[in-house]
Design an enzyme around this catalytic site. Structure first.
Site, PDB file in Angstrom:
ATOM      1  N   THR A 155       4.413  -0.055  -6.908  1.00 36.57           N
ATOM      2  CA  THR A 155       3.188   1.287  -6.781  1.00 36.57           C
ATOM      3  C   THR A 155       1.981   1.245  -5.546  1.00 36.57           C
ATOM      4  OG1 THR A 155       2.676   1.692  -9.586  1.00 36.57           O
ATOM      5  CG2 THR A 155       1.218   2.965  -7.965  1.00 36.57           C
ATOM      6  N   CYS A 156       1.023  -0.271  -5.557  1.00 41.14           N
ATOM      7  CA  CYS A 156       0.404  -0.484  -4.433  1.00 41.14           C
ATOM      8  C   CYS A 156       1.227  -0.104  -2.912  1.00 41.14           C
ATOM      9  CB  CYS A 156       0.277  -1.663  -4.277  1.00 41.14           C
ATOM     10  SG  CYS A 156      -0.440  -1.890  -5.771  1.00 41.14           S
ATOM     11  N   SER A 157       2.564  -0.675  -2.737  1.00 40.29           N
ATOM     12  CA  SER A 157       3.538  -0.546  -1.252  1.00 40.29           C
ATOM     13  C   SER A 157       4.336   0.886  -1.408  1.00 40.29           C
ATOM     14  CB  SER A 157       4.734  -2.020  -1.392  1.00 40.29           C
ATOM     15  OG  SER A 157       3.865  -3.049  -1.606  1.00 40.29           O
TER      16      SER A 157
END
EC number: 1.11.1.27
Length: 161
Positions: free
Chosen positions: A48-50
Site C-alpha cells: 500500500t505504501c509503495s
C-alpha cells in the site's frame, strides 16, 4: 493522546541517508520557518505504501509545492538505509525527503504508533498526512485502516492548501 490540529510537533531527531551515510536531522531542521507536508507510512517497500500512497505525493509534488509548500517529507519506522533504498527504488530521491524514525520515538511522541506484530512488522506508524507550518500542525488526516491510503493521500492535502 494523539497529536491534533493546532499542536506543535514534538522535538525529535530523524536519520536521513546521504552520500556520506546516515545523518541526523532534527525537527527544527525540517520544520522551523517552513511549510511542510509530512506523511507517514507503516513501512517502506510495503504494497500500500509503495503502490498507493507514496506515488500520490511524487505525482503531485509540483502542484503541492506551487501552493506555498516548501518541502514534502515521508517518515516511517524503518532505518535510514531502508528509507534511502526506498527513495532510489521509487524515483523519489531528491524530490521528497525520506526520514527514518527507526526507534519510533517521533511516532510514539505523536501518539501515532500502530502494532502490526500480528503481520510480522512489529511496532510501526499509523498512516497519516499533515500540513505543518513552522512546527504547528495545520491539517491532520489519519487513516482508519492502515491498509488504505485515501484520506492521507496527496489529493486530500491539495484540497486543504
Amino acid at each position: 493522546m494523539s497529536i491534533a490540529k493546532g499542536d506543535t510537533l514534538p522535538s525529535a531527531t530523524f536519520r536521513e541517508l546521504t552520500e556520506n551515510g546516515p545523518e541526523k536531522v532534527s525537527t527544527d531542521d525540517i520544520f522551523k520557518g517552513k511549510k511542510v507536508v509530512l506523511f507517514a507510512v507503516p513501512g517502506a517497500f510495503t504494497p500500500t505504501c509503495s503502490i498507493n500512497h507514496l506515488p500520490t505525493y511524487l505525482e503531485n509534488r509540483d502542484a503541492i509545492l506551487s501552493r506555498g509548500v516548501d518541502e514534502i517529507a515521508v517518515v516511517a519506522v524503518n532505518d535510514a538505509f531502508v528509507m534511502g533504498g526506498w527513495a532510489k527504488a521509487t524515483g523519489g530521491e531528491g524530490k521528497i525527503r525520506y526520514l527514518s524514525d527507526a526507534d519510533g520515538s517521533f511516532t510514539k511522541a505523536l501518539g501515532m504508533e500502530l502494532d502490526l506484530s500480528g503481520g510480522g512488522l512489529g511496532e510501526r506508524s499509523k498512516r497519516y498526512s499533515m500540513l505543518v507550518d513552522n512546527g504547528v500542525v495545520k491539517e491532520l488526516n489519519v487513516e482508519e485502516n492502515s491498509g488504505q491510503a485515501t484520506v492521507s493521500a496527496a489529493a486530500t492535502i491539495l484540497g486543504q492548501l
